[in-house]
Design an enzyme around this catalytic site. Structure first.
Site, PDB file in Angstrom:
ATOM      1  N   HIS A  15     -96.828  97.774  78.095  1.00  0.00           N
ATOM      2  CA  HIS A  15     -95.638  97.344  77.348  1.00  0.00           C
ATOM      3  C   HIS A  15     -95.441  95.818  77.425  1.00  0.00           C
ATOM      4  O   HIS A  15     -95.605  95.153  76.417  1.00  0.00           O
ATOM      5  CB  HIS A  15     -94.421  98.107  77.898  1.00  0.00           C
ATOM      6  CG  HIS A  15     -93.157  97.842  77.164  1.00  0.00           C
ATOM      7  ND1 HIS A  15     -92.087  98.707  77.178  1.00  0.00           N
ATOM      8  CD2 HIS A  15     -92.753  96.792  76.397  1.00  0.00           C
ATOM      9  CE1 HIS A  15     -91.104  98.217  76.443  1.00  0.00           C
ATOM     10  NE2 HIS A  15     -91.489  97.049  75.959  1.00  0.00           N
ATOM     11  N   HIS A  54     -87.387  89.591  78.547  1.00  0.00           N
ATOM     12  CA  HIS A  54     -88.397  90.647  78.383  1.00  0.00           C
ATOM     13  C   HIS A  54     -89.323  90.245  77.235  1.00  0.00           C
ATOM     14  O   HIS A  54     -88.845  89.903  76.156  1.00  0.00           O
ATOM     15  CB  HIS A  54     -87.718  91.982  78.074  1.00  0.00           C
ATOM     16  CG  HIS A  54     -88.650  93.018  77.519  1.00  0.00           C
ATOM     17  ND1 HIS A  54     -89.790  93.408  78.190  1.00  0.00           N
ATOM     18  CD2 HIS A  54     -88.641  93.715  76.356  1.00  0.00           C
ATOM     19  CE1 HIS A  54     -90.426  94.314  77.457  1.00  0.00           C
ATOM     20  NE2 HIS A  54     -89.758  94.506  76.336  1.00  0.00           N
ATOM     21  N   TYR A 108     -89.024  73.078  98.673  1.00  0.00           N
ATOM     22  CA  TYR A 108     -89.685  72.384  97.578  1.00  0.00           C
ATOM     23  C   TYR A 108     -88.624  71.854  96.591  1.00  0.00           C
ATOM     24  O   TYR A 108     -87.599  72.465  96.383  1.00  0.00           O
ATOM     25  CB  TYR A 108     -90.612  73.376  96.864  1.00  0.00           C
ATOM     26  CG  TYR A 108     -91.193  72.903  95.559  1.00  0.00           C
ATOM     27  CD1 TYR A 108     -92.276  72.051  95.534  1.00  0.00           C
ATOM     28  CD2 TYR A 108     -90.651  73.341  94.357  1.00  0.00           C
ATOM     29  CE1 TYR A 108     -92.816  71.636  94.331  1.00  0.00           C
ATOM     30  CE2 TYR A 108     -91.186  72.935  93.151  1.00  0.00           C
ATOM     31  CZ  TYR A 108     -92.271  72.077  93.142  1.00  0.00           C
ATOM     32  OH  TYR A 108     -92.805  71.682  91.949  1.00  0.00           O
ATOM     33  N   HIS A 151     -93.593  90.740  75.409  1.00  0.00           N
ATOM     34  CA  HIS A 151     -94.826  91.524  75.306  1.00  0.00           C
ATOM     35  C   HIS A 151     -96.016  90.596  75.510  1.00  0.00           C
ATOM     36  O   HIS A 151     -97.015  90.662  74.786  1.00  0.00           O
ATOM     37  CB  HIS A 151     -94.894  92.227  73.947  1.00  0.00           C
ATOM     38  CG  HIS A 151     -93.848  93.279  73.765  1.00  0.00           C
ATOM     39  ND1 HIS A 151     -93.677  93.989  72.601  1.00  0.00           N
ATOM     40  CD2 HIS A 151     -92.906  93.763  74.630  1.00  0.00           C
ATOM     41  CE1 HIS A 151     -92.676  94.856  72.748  1.00  0.00           C
ATOM     42  NE2 HIS A 151     -92.186  94.729  73.970  1.00  0.00           N
ATOM     43  N   GLU A 184     -83.546  97.846  74.013  1.00  0.00           N
ATOM     44  CA  GLU A 184     -83.779  97.829  75.468  1.00  0.00           C
ATOM     45  C   GLU A 184     -82.509  97.528  76.256  1.00  0.00           C
ATOM     46  O   GLU A 184     -82.580  97.128  77.424  1.00  0.00           O
ATOM     47  CB  GLU A 184     -84.860  96.816  75.842  1.00  0.00           C
ATOM     48  CG  GLU A 184     -86.261  97.167  75.384  1.00  0.00           C
ATOM     49  CD  GLU A 184     -86.848  98.433  76.022  1.00  0.00           C
ATOM     50  OE1 GLU A 184     -86.128  99.145  76.748  1.00  0.00           O
ATOM     51  OE2 GLU A 184     -88.041  98.694  75.753  1.00  0.00           O
ATOM     52  N   TYR A 225    -100.708  81.201  94.790  1.00  0.00           N
ATOM     53  CA  TYR A 225     -99.525  81.189  95.658  1.00  0.00           C
ATOM     54  C   TYR A 225     -98.208  81.320  94.908  1.00  0.00           C
ATOM     55  O   TYR A 225     -97.169  81.609  95.510  1.00  0.00           O
ATOM     56  CB  TYR A 225     -99.533  79.961  96.573  1.00  0.00           C
ATOM     57  CG  TYR A 225     -99.338  78.640  95.878  1.00  0.00           C
ATOM     58  CD1 TYR A 225    -100.413  77.800  95.627  1.00  0.00           C
ATOM     59  CD2 TYR A 225     -98.069  78.214  95.486  1.00  0.00           C
ATOM     60  CE1 TYR A 225    -100.245  76.580  95.009  1.00  0.00           C
ATOM     61  CE2 TYR A 225     -97.884  76.995  94.859  1.00  0.00           C
ATOM     62  CZ  TYR A 225     -98.975  76.184  94.614  1.00  0.00           C
ATOM     63  OH  TYR A 225     -98.799  74.969  93.985  1.00  0.00           O
TER      64      TYR A 225
HETATM   65 ZN    ZN Z   1     -90.496  95.659  74.778  1.00  0.00          ZN
END
Ligand code: ZN
Length: 214
Positions: free
Chosen positions: A156, A94, A209, A96, A76, A115
């Site tokens: 994905h 990233h 915050y 899954h 990726e 929120y």
């Molecule tokens: Zn992936």
């Protein structure tokens, strides 16, 4: 003394292991990266995170040319490079994650049930499906990230970025948690959603915050 790239590698590996420990990833799926100047330190393809050692460090330049390490970077990599090129990202996670992935098969946007939506820039979009590892997926994700720090890749998984690995990881965990809340609510009925005004008010409050600076 480890240099900045070696320190980033250690943090990338720690974050990648966290995604497995927290159930956001199984096996060798998912990937993590951090930007150090003009370099991107990134997890390699097809190596379980618990086997990664300091000497397995992988770094590429912003065009994807490998500048450190022997292992091949994640498949990726085009996705990571597109996000670094198109946003202010300093780190990308990233996964899954199962609940967010389930949501991606049902809707084009995660409805604002909480929120925390405002902390991610607004309702999180689902990027239209494209084959993993392709420039098409990278373009789809980048478009879905407009004014957001996270998106869901259809059928994905999740993609989140931030000013640090901790920030990108936290956005990932919040997205997965909100996805779970939405799935729980829709399993029982038709959830009441927050309005754009509710989200704007939450967004304004997020800017003040936290702990006061001394
Ligand atoms: Zn992936």
């Amino acid at each position: 003394m480890p240099d900045a790239v070696e320190k980033a590698w250690s943090d990338v590996v720690d974050t990648a292991r966290r995604t497995v420990a927290d159930g956001l990833v199984v096996g060798t799926s998912g990937n993590v990266s951090a930007r150090v100047g003009e370099l991107v330190v990134v997890t390699p393809t097809a190596v379980p995170y618990d086997r990664l050692r300091p000497r397995d460090l992988v770094a590429v330049d912003l065009e994807g040319r490998q500048v450190r390490g022997e292992l091949r970077p994640t498949s990726e990599l085009p996705l990571h490079l597109a996000v670094y090129g198109g946003t202010a990202a300093r780190a990308i996670v990233h996964t899954h994650a199962p609940h967010a992935t389930a949501v991606s098969t049902l809707v084009d946007e995660l409805p604002p049930v909480h929120y925390v939506t405002a902390a991610l820039g607004g309702p999180v979009r689902v990027a239209p499906y494209a084959l993993y590892g392709t420039p098409e997926l990278a373009a789809s994700a980048l478009a879905a990230l407009a004014d957001r720090t996270a998106c869901i890749l259809a059928n994905h998984g999740t993609l989140a970025y931030g000013s640090s690995l901790d920030a990108a990881y936290d956005s990932t965990a919040q997205l997965e948690w909100m996805s779970r809340v939405w799935l729980l609510a829709t399993a029982s009925g038709s959830p009441r959603l927050l309005t754009p005004a509710d989200l704007a008010a939450a967004s304004a409050r997020f800017t003040t915050y936290g702990q006061p600076r001394s």
